[in-house]
Write a protein that holds these residues in place. Sequence first.
Motif, PDB file in Angstrom:
ATOM      1  N   GLU A 108       0.830  -1.219  -0.056  1.00 18.07           N
ATOM      2  CA  GLU A 108       0.110  -0.174  -0.186  1.00 18.07           C
ATOM      3  C   GLU A 108       0.800   1.194  -0.034  1.00 18.07           C
ATOM      4  N   ALA A 109       2.173   1.042   0.396  1.00 15.44           N
ATOM      5  CA  ALA A 109       2.978   2.163   0.618  1.00 15.44           C
ATOM      6  C   ALA A 109       4.600   1.539   0.244  1.00 15.44           C
ATOM      7  N   TYR A 110       5.394   2.564  -0.097  1.00 16.16           N
ATOM      8  CA  TYR A 110       6.719   2.146  -0.303  1.00 16.16           C
ATOM      9  C   TYR A 110       7.758   2.859   0.687  1.00 16.16           C
ATOM     10  N   LEU A 111       8.886   2.444   1.219  1.00 16.12           N
ATOM     11  CA  LEU A 111       9.844   3.030   2.027  1.00 16.12           C
ATOM     12  C   LEU A 111      11.229   2.949   1.350  1.00 16.12           C
ATOM     13  N   ILE A 112      11.864   3.969   1.277  1.00 18.60           N
ATOM     14  CA  ILE A 112      13.478   4.164   0.831  1.00 18.60           C
ATOM     15  C   ILE A 112      14.128   4.951   1.910  1.00 18.60           C
ATOM     16  N   GLY A 113      14.915   4.160   2.483  1.00 18.42           N
ATOM     17  CA  GLY A 113      15.684   4.845   3.407  1.00 18.42           C
ATOM     18  C   GLY A 113      15.825   4.393   4.819  1.00 18.42           C
ATOM     19  N   CYS A 114      15.905   2.988   4.897  1.00 22.39           N
ATOM     20  CA  CYS A 114      16.189   2.336   6.224  1.00 22.39           C
ATOM     21  C   CYS A 114      17.523   1.599   5.862  1.00 22.39           C
ATOM     22  N   PRO A 115      18.590   2.228   6.383  1.00 27.62           N
ATOM     23  CA  PRO A 115      19.072   3.335   7.133  1.00 27.62           C
ATOM     24  C   PRO A 115      18.742   4.575   6.229  1.00 27.62           C
ATOM     25  N   HIS A 116      18.564   6.000   6.891  1.00 25.84           N
ATOM     26  CA  HIS A 116      18.324   6.962   6.059  1.00 25.84           C
ATOM     27  C   HIS A 116      19.171   7.144   4.823  1.00 25.84           C
ATOM     28  N   ASN A 117      18.661   7.725   3.704  1.00 25.50           N
ATOM     29  CA  ASN A 117      19.140   7.735   2.623  1.00 25.50           C
ATOM     30  C   ASN A 117      20.330   8.997   2.370  1.00 25.50           C
ATOM     31  N   SER A 118      21.379   8.594   1.684  1.00 27.84           N
ATOM     32  CA  SER A 118      22.752   9.415   1.315  1.00 27.84           C
ATOM     33  C   SER A 118      22.056  10.330   0.111  1.00 27.84           C
ATOM     34  N   LEU A 174      15.908  -0.613  -6.335  1.00 30.96           N
ATOM     35  CA  LEU A 174      15.388   0.659  -6.387  1.00 30.96           C
ATOM     36  C   LEU A 174      14.529   0.800  -7.691  1.00 30.96           C
ATOM     37  N   TYR A 175      14.985   0.609  -8.577  1.00 30.64           N
ATOM     38  CA  TYR A 175      14.194   0.718 -10.040  1.00 30.64           C
ATOM     39  C   TYR A 175      12.941   0.045 -10.270  1.00 30.64           C
ATOM     40  N   ASP A 176      13.055  -1.182  -9.591  1.00 27.29           N
ATOM     41  CA  ASP A 176      11.659  -1.876  -9.689  1.00 27.29           C
ATOM     42  C   ASP A 176      10.478  -1.490  -8.641  1.00 27.29           C
ATOM     43  N   LEU A 177      11.117  -0.824  -7.363  1.00 21.21           N
ATOM     44  CA  LEU A 177      10.235  -0.113  -6.625  1.00 21.21           C
ATOM     45  C   LEU A 177       9.697   1.195  -7.203  1.00 21.21           C
ATOM     46  N   VAL A 178      10.383   1.810  -7.933  1.00 22.57           N
ATOM     47  CA  VAL A 178      10.164   3.144  -8.289  1.00 22.57           C
ATOM     48  C   VAL A 178       8.955   2.893  -9.556  1.00 22.57           C
ATOM     49  N   ALA A 179       9.445   1.929 -10.163  1.00 22.37           N
ATOM     50  CA  ALA A 179       8.495   1.311 -11.527  1.00 22.37           C
ATOM     51  C   ALA A 179       6.943   1.041 -10.996  1.00 22.37           C
ATOM     52  N   GLU A 180       7.024   0.148  -9.780  1.00 22.90           N
ATOM     53  CA  GLU A 180       5.857  -0.166  -9.408  1.00 22.90           C
ATOM     54  C   GLU A 180       5.100   0.867  -8.789  1.00 22.90           C
ATOM     55  N   ALA A 181       5.693   1.949  -8.141  1.00 23.39           N
ATOM     56  CA  ALA A 181       5.006   2.847  -7.644  1.00 23.39           C
ATOM     57  C   ALA A 181       4.296   3.838  -8.474  1.00 23.39           C
TER      58      ALA A 181
END
Length: 403
Positions: free
Chosen positions: A287-297, A390-397
């Motif tokens: 239902e949602a996506y999370l990028i940054g665990c740990p926080h992003n550079s 990363l690419y697949d996550l963004v594509a899916e979102a």
Amino acid sequence: MYLTKIEEKMYNGEYGEYVSKAIRIIVKVGESLNASRLINIRHAHISGVGYSNLGDAGLTFLKDLARENVKFRTYTTANPGSVDIESYNYFSYGEEFLKKQIEILELYRSMGVNTFTCTPYHIRTPRFGEHLAWAESNAVLIANSIYGARTNREAGPLALFSAIVGKTYYSGVHIKSGRIPRIRFLVRDLKDSFVEAGLLGLMIGRISRDKIALLSGASRLGFERLKTLLAAAGSTGSMSMILIEGVTPMEIPMSEILENIEDTIVIDRKDIKIYHDEEPFLCDDPEAYLIGCPHNSIEVLKELRNIATRFSGKTSKPVWVLIPPEYESNQVIRDDLEFLRSKGFIILKGICPVISPLSQLGFKCIGTISSKALFYMPKLSGVKVRLLDLYDLVAEAFNYKTS
Ligand code: F3S
């Protein structure tokens, strides 16, 4: 344990009750680990900032410290809480929870916490050989394994006491002989991906537990994938360091390291796939996506922007992008953050949804690139996880089907 004159004064209460209590605990822990003395630290990093894990007892303790006007004696950072002042409308965990979380952040700030992030190394780069007292596992592993700094993996309260005293005990990985690996992992045909790096980290942590490992065959992974690997290893294992051949600054000759290896384990991509498929908390429809665990550079934010430019319109589901709070005012990435916002990404500063009761808000499945999140979210947030690169996550979102 030998104490200097100043340390003795601290111990005997001449610097106040809480400094005395703090140094007494550090000395006690140090003595149990055969430390001969204390050492000054350059940076303390505290964990246990979320109200969900600190609770009312922790909040009361922090209030006591603040009432006594306790201030930190060294540069100090702390992990994120569940929400900050800007995000609490978005994550509406209830009045009481929000009030107490904000109070915790304010109390820490009043004692000298500079920022709330789980990537303190993106804010102040650790130097080779310097002593730290850090409590966040990913940060500890990165400080020791990538920068060659020295920090044991402290429990949250002990890092807090070290911040109060400005010192830690001289034992464990602070000493050269405490940094010798006992187990070796030989990795074959590793793909340069967040998913494989993270799963490999989970496997290494599960096998080595508290043993320092030597990792061979992973040096071609760049910093970001190694960060994912180390964060994951720190979730399933309790070690404070992985010596990565070709990456970790070497203080001990390789011949001496190899002499001390008791066990060698070979891992290839097939093993990583089996490990993934056996994970019990996977799901298919986030239902949602999370990028940054740990926080992003900054580098990952730029990579994310490059990927997002390939898709038209806005994301069709929420994508939470977690950053250290300072990044908002960083000229180098201001444009990137604005661009990501214009594409529908939700930028969250200095918070951690992973330790937060997301299931209470109706979430059941979260997509992420982080194997650390895969390990913790089912336990702490009550949700399942879909692991994606990363690419697949963004594509899916963006609702774009990848094969
Ligand atoms: Fe950071 Fe929370 Fe993950 S503190 S490392 S975003 S579990």
